[in-house]
Design an enzyme around this catalytic site. Structure first.
Site, PDB file in Angstrom:
ATOM      1  N   ALA A  47      19.934 -22.572  33.503  1.00 29.44           N
ATOM      2  CA  ALA A  47      21.162 -21.946  33.996  1.00 29.44           C
ATOM      3  C   ALA A  47      22.342 -22.894  34.132  1.00 29.44           C
ATOM      4  O   ALA A  47      23.480 -22.437  34.300  1.00 29.44           O
ATOM      5  CB  ALA A  47      20.877 -21.306  35.361  1.00 29.44           C
ATOM      6  N   GLU A  48      22.114 -24.199  34.068  1.00 28.72           N
ATOM      7  CA  GLU A  48      23.177 -25.162  34.402  1.00 28.72           C
ATOM      8  C   GLU A  48      24.442 -25.008  33.562  1.00 28.72           C
ATOM      9  O   GLU A  48      25.556 -25.005  34.121  1.00 28.72           O
ATOM     10  CB  GLU A  48      22.634 -26.592  34.307  1.00 28.72           C
ATOM     11  CG  GLU A  48      21.706 -27.002  35.433  1.00 28.72           C
ATOM     12  CD  GLU A  48      20.266 -26.587  35.187  1.00 28.72           C
ATOM     13  OE1 GLU A  48      19.388 -27.008  35.952  1.00 28.72           O
ATOM     14  OE2 GLU A  48      20.022 -25.842  34.213  1.00 28.72           O
ATOM     15  N   PRO A  49      24.360 -24.909  32.221  1.00 30.45           N
ATOM     16  CA  PRO A  49      25.608 -24.798  31.457  1.00 30.45           C
ATOM     17  C   PRO A  49      26.449 -23.583  31.850  1.00 30.45           C
ATOM     18  O   PRO A  49      27.682 -23.659  31.836  1.00 30.45           O
ATOM     19  CB  PRO A  49      25.121 -24.708  30.003  1.00 30.45           C
ATOM     20  CG  PRO A  49      23.837 -25.485  30.016  1.00 30.45           C
ATOM     21  CD  PRO A  49      23.204 -25.108  31.317  1.00 30.45           C
TER      22      PRO A  49
ATOM     23  N   LEU B   1      26.900 -22.548  34.677  1.00 34.14           N
ATOM     24  CA  LEU B   1      27.571 -22.888  35.931  1.00 34.14           C
ATOM     25  C   LEU B   1      28.583 -24.013  35.741  1.00 34.14           C
ATOM     26  O   LEU B   1      29.143 -24.527  36.714  1.00 34.14           O
ATOM     27  CB  LEU B   1      26.530 -23.311  36.973  1.00 34.14           C
ATOM     28  CG  LEU B   1      25.498 -22.254  37.367  1.00 34.14           C
ATOM     29  CD1 LEU B   1      24.433 -22.865  38.272  1.00 34.14           C
ATOM     30  CD2 LEU B   1      26.159 -21.063  38.036  1.00 34.14           C
TER      31      LEU B   1
END
Length: 258
Positions: free
Chosen positions: A135-137, A139
């Site tokens: 999920a990081e990208p 965010l």
């Protein structure tokens, strides 16, 4: 320890449990410090570590409440920022210890930091309800918890790019097809399947298992001559160890870690 519980079902096995089930086992910098402490403190006789989550999920990833805490990182100078992120990464890299097999037992969601924690292990066993997502990208961040290398090694660069940049969810069946997990079982059978895997590993003599594990880790990144040299050195150690065991005195009823 900040939502981390240790269990010791037998001398050679430690279960590291993310233990905040009501909130789907989110992670914080305190969680990562606890994981690092747990790994550093493993007794010498431990051969297998199982990482898992209590309740409905493996880990929902970074605790949203911790986002504000992490915002201060941008105020640090370059050296301090680098050192801080490196300390977080240690909670994920520390599980690939010499001679110790790490297994992720994944049920429910493994999102972001949860996905990267599963990738930090040598093997992954998934319940049929497991869901993986980087999920990081999405965010505005990058996967920085040492997960990019294992992801590329598991699924290849192009698929890793697709998974990270779309942030899409990967179910258990697809994860098995992609090579993200080695085994998928019904949710009710997850613990038993992991126990069976652990028993099979422990049936292999400890010395041979440890040397083989260390040979296989990183083998894809080494050239053939280097890898073959490591094989020769490891086999020489095994042959000498076995010869010493056979020639040395042994008390009746004792066993060797082999």
């Amino acid at each position: 320890m900040s939502g981390v519980t240790l269990e010791r079902p037998r001398a050679e096995v430690v279960r590291v449990v993310l233990d905040d089930p009501d909130r789907l086992n989110p992670q914080t910098p305190e969680t990562w410090a606890a994981l690092t402490t747990a790994a550093r403190g493993l007794p010498a006789e431990v051969r297998v570590v199982v990482l898992t989550g209590r309740g409905r999920a493996f880990s929902s990833g970074l605790d949203r409440a911790a986002m504000g805490t992490l915002a201060h990182l941008a105020t640090l100078d370059d050296a301090a920022l680098d050192a801080t992120i490196a300390s977080y990464q240690e909670a994920f890299t520390v599980w690939r210890r010499p001679g110790v097999l790490s297994v992720a037992a994944v049920a429910g969601h493994a999102v972001g930091a949860g996905f990267q924690l599963a990738l930090a292990c040598d093997l992954r066993v998934a319940a049929d309800d497991a869901r993986f997502r980087m999920a990081e990208p999405s965010l505005g961040l990058v996967p920085d918890l040492a997960g990019t290398g294992p992801l590329v090694r598991a699924v290849g660069e192009a698929r890793a790019v697709e998974l990270c940049l779309t942030g899409r969810e990967v179910g258990a069946a697809e994860a098995a097809r992609l090579g993200l997990v080695q085994l998928v079982v019904p949710r009710a059978e997850l613990d038993a399947a992991v126990d069976d895997l652990v028993e099979a590993v422990l049936a292999t003599p400890a010395g041979a298992a440890a040397e083989t594990l260390d040979l296989l880790r990183g083998a894809a990144e080494r050239d053939a001559a280097h890898q073959q040299g490591l094989e020769r050195a490891a086999q020489a150690r095994r042959l000498r160890s076995l010869a010493a065991e056979r020639s040395g005195p042994r008390e009746a009823g004792t066993s060797t870690r082999g």
